[in-house]
Design an enzyme around this catalytic site. Structure first.
Site, PDB file in Angstrom:
ATOM      1  N   ARG A  98       0.838  -1.200   0.000  1.00 32.30           N
ATOM      2  CA  ARG A  98       0.000   0.000   0.000  1.00 32.30           C
ATOM      3  C   ARG A  98       0.873   1.250   0.000  1.00 32.30           C
ATOM      4  NH1 ARG A  98      -5.082   1.715  -1.165  1.00 32.30           N
ATOM      5  NH2 ARG A  98      -6.115   2.836   0.517  1.00 32.30           N
ATOM      6  N   THR A 372      -9.367   0.504  -9.899  1.00 36.37           N
ATOM      7  CA  THR A 372      -8.465  -0.425  -9.256  1.00 36.37           C
ATOM      8  C   THR A 372      -8.546  -1.629 -10.141  1.00 36.37           C
ATOM      9  OG1 THR A 372      -8.946   0.479  -7.112  1.00 36.37           O
ATOM     10  CG2 THR A 372      -8.306  -1.823  -7.121  1.00 36.37           C
ATOM     11  N   THR A 390      -3.894  -0.712  -7.353  1.00 33.60           N
ATOM     12  CA  THR A 390      -4.671   0.492  -7.674  1.00 33.60           C
ATOM     13  C   THR A 390      -3.847   1.748  -7.787  1.00 33.60           C
ATOM     14  OG1 THR A 390      -6.631   1.738  -6.964  1.00 33.60           O
ATOM     15  CG2 THR A 390      -5.115   1.062  -5.234  1.00 33.60           C
ATOM     16  N   SER A 444     -10.206  -0.587   1.012  1.00 27.46           N
ATOM     17  CA  SER A 444     -11.274  -1.588   0.944  1.00 27.46           C
ATOM     18  C   SER A 444     -10.867  -2.782   0.097  1.00 27.46           C
ATOM     19  CB  SER A 444     -12.530  -0.976   0.307  1.00 27.46           C
ATOM     20  OG  SER A 444     -12.954   0.142   1.021  1.00 27.46           O
ATOM     21  N   GLY A 465     -13.526  -1.202  -7.181  1.00 31.95           N
ATOM     22  CA  GLY A 465     -14.836  -0.618  -6.861  1.00 31.95           C
ATOM     23  C   GLY A 465     -14.887   0.131  -5.546  1.00 31.95           C
ATOM     24  N   GLY A 466     -13.728   0.537  -5.014  1.00 32.48           N
ATOM     25  CA  GLY A 466     -13.727   1.306  -3.765  1.00 32.48           C
ATOM     26  C   GLY A 466     -14.476   0.549  -2.691  1.00 32.48           C
TER      27      GLY A 466
HETATM   28  O1  DON Z   1      -7.903   1.125  -1.513  1.00 34.14           O
HETATM   29  C1  DON Z   1      -9.064   1.407  -1.760  1.00 34.14           C
HETATM   30  O2  DON Z   1     -10.013   1.019  -1.121  1.00 34.14           O
HETATM   31  C2  DON Z   1      -9.354   2.276  -2.965  1.00 34.14           C
HETATM   32  N1  DON Z   1      -8.224   3.105  -3.280  1.00 34.14           N
HETATM   33  C3  DON Z   1      -9.728   1.388  -4.098  1.00 34.14           C
HETATM   34  C4  DON Z   1     -10.096   2.184  -5.322  1.00 34.14           C
HETATM   35  C5  DON Z   1     -10.906   1.428  -6.269  1.00 34.14           C
HETATM   36  O3  DON Z   1     -11.260   0.291  -6.068  1.00 34.14           O
HETATM   37  C6  DON Z   1     -11.326   2.139  -7.475  1.00 34.14           C
HETATM   38  N2  DON Z   1     -12.027   1.220  -8.330  1.00 34.14           N
HETATM   39  N3  DON Z   1     -12.825   1.023  -9.043  1.00 34.14           N
END
Ligand code: DON
Length: 562
Positions: A98, A372, A390, A444, A465-466
């Site tokens: 990360r 992501t 991501t 997430s 998908g955040g």
């Molecule tokens: O780490 C996370 O939770 C976010 N940065 C993820 C971002 C994400 O999944 C965007 N996607 N569609």
């Protein structure tokens, strides 16, 4: 139950006009090994590594670098991610690569003098960038688990793609066209992504090829030091960013113990903090296990209501309690305690939605557009890797490294920029996820591996998908375990999501019938329809040993195997 075709769906998305490179296959049933990624080229590159004698980790490294070239929306060398690796004997490992907040980061770095959030400061441009973890992570994976032990071989396909170019899929052409103005606005110089080219013409990235070559020659030092680092820091300085040479040199990816928990005798391995998966998923599974989830039927108002009420409560805890454990005392024991989780559902009514305004985080002593990418690999020895990576938003901060030709992440927005102010994903957060130098932002991302009750490997999955990653992964697992679906049906089934705040269920449009929606509204839920939720790449080992790789039908995702 919705009639969802079990047919082997091979959707010939002739997604580029002049080439057949991008045919996207949605399901494979194979005997030895499977690879599922967001892009056909990356899938084929990963599979070839296994055919050449590499293991799942070797394939993952080659895929990660290939995606940085052929899927610039989310694939990256200047982002971060998490990997869950399960060796064939069942031993699990979790790698956290990360991003981190730079030394010069501070709690109020995105606030103006009046304490208000400066629009876009944490999402666009140099200040939004966290110290990238990807290259360090790939190096660690290689050193510990590579079978091929040939780093050059693993990077070469990405270099070839960058140098010789490849055809963007139709979806990618549209997508890149959409962000042209923003990329031009953020970058002072011409970028490879804004150079005038005709649709259907090969996309070449010469600068990126040079950067990849430096990484090939010097492994992680090729990225975190030398001319590549100089270009990175120069880009920061020219654009108001704060990441320094020292920040880059000090970055470290971390091996962690995977979060391990059981649901209906299936062991699950997922990512611990700083991913919220290791808390949110076990909480959700424990809470639903007190009820008969499949009882009401798949996508019945009863089942959707139950899952929504669980999600509402779990996301309140996520917002207020979770953050990088090195900086906060996270009450993990309490959050995971069965009694607490039983108690949490005490005010659950089968008939009525509990307004989120009445739900607080548990008391003991997020905003996350989108991109992501996740990939899943099972090799011919039975090792498996689930890796989610991501830039945060699509094309990250939209800032391109000047001498490097690659996008820089906007992961800083995953911190709670100001308590109560939602991030890109509408998530709110508190003290536990405030910005501090050297801290990792809450995530997430949920790369997850599930075993059968007999301890053999069952599923490998994850999604972008955040905030909806958590609930997408949860739904695919329950679709298989509770609703007895095959992996194809489980992945392609419509999805829904609730995250406490805002107090609404988002549902994929066209996926739920009017009666179901009406029944939910009568219980007090408010519903908002969205185009799509998540993009799951999953592998299921069937009971007879067949390996089923399934790519999400929602985009260009591609499964292959042998
Ligand atoms: O780490 C996370 O939770 C976010 N940065 C993820 C971002 C994400 O999944 C965007 N996607 N569609």
């Amino acid at each position: 139950m919705k009639a969802i075709s079990f047919l082997l769906i091979i959707s010939f998305l002739f997604s580029c006009r002049t080439s057949t490179e991008s045919v996207s296959v949605k399901e494979v049933n194979v005997q030895n090994a499977a690879v599922v990624t967001a892009h056909p080229l990356a899938t084929e590159i990963g599979l070839q590594v296994i055919k050449d004698g590499g293991n799942a980790v070797d394939a993952a490294i080659a895929i990660q670098f290939a995606l940085a070239v052929c899927f610039p929306r989310a694939g990256n060398i200047a982002g971060g991610g998490f990997a869950i690796y399960r060796e064939r004997d069942g031993t699990g490992y979790a790698l956290d690569f990360r991003e981190m907040a730079p030394k010069a980061a501070s709690e109020d770095m995105y606030l103006d003098e009046e304490g208000n959030v400066v629009p876009d400061a944490s999402t666009r441009g140099a200040l939004a960038v966290g110290i990238p973890g990807t290259v360090h992570g790939m190096d660690q994976l290689f050193q510990r688990f590579s079978k091929l032990k040939d780093w050059n071989r693993l990077i070469q396909p990405a270099i070839d793609l960058a140098e010789k170019g490849f055809y963007l899929t139709e979806m990618q052409e549209d997508d890149l066209a959409e962000v042209q103005e923003s990329i031009k606005k953020i970058n002072k110089n011409e970028t490879p992504f804004t150079v005038q080219r005709n649709r259907g013409e090969k996309f070449v990235q010469k600068k990126l090829a040079q950067v990849l070559r430096a990484i090939q020659q010097e492994t992680r030092l090729g990225f975190y030091s030398g001319w590549v680092a100089d270009e990175f820091v120069k880009t920061m300085e020219n654009n108001g960013g704060v990441i320094s040479h020292l920040d880059l040199l000090h970055y470290k990816s971390i091996w962690r113990a995977p979060a391990e928990f059981y649901y209906k005798n299936h062991r699950m391995l997922t990512m611990p903090l700083p991913s919220s998966a290791g808390v949110v998923l076990p909480q959700m599974f424990e809470m639903v296990s007190q009820y008969n989830l499949p009882g009401g039927g798949f996508h019945s108002p009863t089942a959707i209501h139950l899952v929504t009420e669980v999600e509402r409560r779990v996301f309140a805890d996520r917002a207020m309690h979770l953050g990088d454990p090195r900086f906060n005392r996270v009450p993990l024991f309490n959050l995971m305690h069965r009694d607490y989780l039983l108690d949490r559902m005490k005010d659950f009514s089968r008939d009525k939605a509990t307004p989120s305004s009445e739900i607080r985080e548990g008391v003991f002593t997020d905003r996350e557009t989108m991109e992501t990418t996740h990939f899943s690999v099972v090799d011919d020895e039975g090792n498996a890797i689930a890796l989610t990576t991501t830039l945060n938003g699509a094309y990250g901060s939209h800032l391109v490294c000047e001498g490097g030709g690659y996008f820089l992440n906007n992961e800083m927005d995953d911190f709670s920029v100001k308590p109560g102010v939602p991030n890109l994903y509408g998530l709110v957060g508190g003290e536990a996820n405030k910005i501090q130098s050297g801290k990792r932002m809450l995530s997430s991302m949920s790369p997850t591996i599930v075993d059968y009750p007999n301890k053999s490997l069952k599923m490998v999955l994850g999604s972008p998908g955040g905030s909806t990653i958590l609930t997408s992964v949860f739904q695919v697992i329950t679709n298989v375990i509770d609703f007895k679906m095959g992996m194809h049906e489980a992945v392609q089934a419509p999805r829904f999501h609730h995250q406490w705040l805002p107090d609404q269920i988002i549902m994929e449009q066209g996926g739920f019938d009017a009666l179901t929606k009406k029944a939910l509204e009568e219980k007090g839920h408010s519903i908002r329809e969205v185009e799509s939720i998540g993009r799951v790449e999953a592998i299921l080992i069937e009971e007879d040993g067949t390996i089923t790789g399934v790519a999400d039908k929602r985009k260009d995702d591609h499964a292959a195997g042998f």
